[in-house]
Write an enzyme that holds these catalytic residues in place. Structure first.
Site, PDB file in Angstrom:
ATOM      1  N   ASP A  24       0.865  -1.178   0.000  1.00 42.30           N
ATOM      2  CA  ASP A  24       0.000   0.000   0.000  1.00 42.30           C
ATOM      3  C   ASP A  24       0.911   1.241   0.000  1.00 42.30           C
ATOM      4  O   ASP A  24       2.112   1.128   0.292  1.00 42.30           O
ATOM      5  CB  ASP A  24      -0.851  -0.061   1.284  1.00 42.30           C
ATOM      6  N   ASP A  26      -0.270   5.043   1.020  1.00 41.22           N
ATOM      7  CA  ASP A  26      -0.513   6.043   2.079  1.00 41.22           C
ATOM      8  C   ASP A  26      -0.560   5.406   3.452  1.00 41.22           C
ATOM      9  O   ASP A  26      -1.345   4.490   3.704  1.00 41.22           O
ATOM     10  CB  ASP A  26      -1.823   6.775   1.790  1.00 41.22           C
ATOM     11  N   ASP A 208      -2.053  -0.230   6.029  1.00 36.37           N
ATOM     12  CA  ASP A 208      -2.291   0.430   7.316  1.00 36.37           C
ATOM     13  C   ASP A 208      -3.756   0.703   7.624  1.00 36.37           C
ATOM     14  O   ASP A 208      -4.053   1.303   8.653  1.00 36.37           O
ATOM     15  CB  ASP A 208      -1.571   1.790   7.339  1.00 36.37           C
TER      16      ASP A 208
HETATM   17 MG   LIG Z   1      -2.974   3.211   3.348  1.00 28.99          MG
END
Ligand SMILES: [Mg+2]
Length: 261
Positions: A24, A26, A208
């Site tokens: 991922d 961000d 996240d």
């Molecule tokens: Mg993310």
């Protein structure tokens, strides 16, 4: 409960062939920024990605909610596969763009939803409507949270009228087509494509946020040896096997893997 990966865990992962690294952006490679357009992948992290991508029997691919072309620019990933919009589209290493066939029919509905949400919500200070063609995001990180009930009800109303699914992330609503296309289906497709064993051995996925949990859960169920890493606080509720603190810790992990040749 997820735990930090040990040196032995990393050594075992680095031993796998192929090694498939799915990341991922961000909150994973790039620290979260107040506005999505301000987020940057640090130069050291981009260097670590390039180094890892040249390691033997190793494939690195990006798996993000961002528009794929935007994500590709952030990691300056020439020749790296970039899957964007939570699995709905991808840019192949040769630069060609592919859109998932279950998502494509929703193009007009998404454009209408984006236009209406922009008209009704963008006037609220701090609300950002981000149209991503195959999905859209309503960011409210910078808005007065007293307006949240109103924002939520407008987003829900538009989503249901246009037949879109409403999801949530970190101070963001995501509207997506109601297709079985998410980071979980995308991660499994990449695992097969790159020839990783069905057990998930040698597959790393780090993320996240809520949409990354789709992939953690799916991998836990169908490819349980996958090395899943949640980026965030150690007590975060997650289906991932491992946890690391922040994007700097992800960079260190990638550097270690690259050096475990
Ligand atoms: Mg993310």
């Amino acid at each position: 409960m997820a735990r930090p990966p040990s040196a032995d865990d990393l050594a075992a992962l680095a031993d796998a062939s192929p090694l498939v690294v799915l990341l991922d952006i961000d909150g994973t490679l790039a620290p979260i920024a107040p506005r999505p357009e301000d987020a940057r992948v640090p130069a050291e992290t981009r260097a670590a990605l390039r180094r890892l991508a040249t390691r033997r029997d190793t494939v690195v691919a990006i798996l993000t909610g961002r528009v794929a072309s935007d994500a590709r620019g952030m990691v300056d990933a020439d020749g790296m596969l970039v899957v964007g919009n939570h699995g709905a589209e991808r840019i192949e290493p040769d630069g060609s763009v592919r859109v998932d066939e279950a998502v494509a029919p929703f193009e007009a509905a998404l454009a209408r939803a984006a236009a209406e949400l922009t008209e009704r919500l963008a006037p609220i200070p701090g609300v950002l409507v981000e149209f991503k063609r195959w999905s859209l995001a309503v960011h409210y990180r910078l808005a007065d949270h007293a307006r949240l009930p109103h924002i939520t009800s407008v987003v829900s109303e538009v989503a249901s009228r246009e037949g879109l699914r409403r999801g949530e992330g970190k101070e963001v609503f995501e509207l997506r087509p109601p297709a079985d296309v998410n980071k979980g289906t995308a991660a499994l497709a990449l695992l097969r494509r790159f020839g990783a064993p069905a057990s998930g051995r040698g597959v790393l996925f780090a993320g996240d946020d809520v949409t990354d949990e789709d992939a953690f859960r799916r991998l836990a169920a169908e490819a349980p040896e996958a090395f899943t890493v949640r980026v965030g606080p150690p007590d975060a509720e997650t289906a991932a096997r491992f946890v690391v603190d922040d994007p700097a810790a992800v960079r260190v992990l990638l550097e270690r893997l690259a050096s475990l040749g």
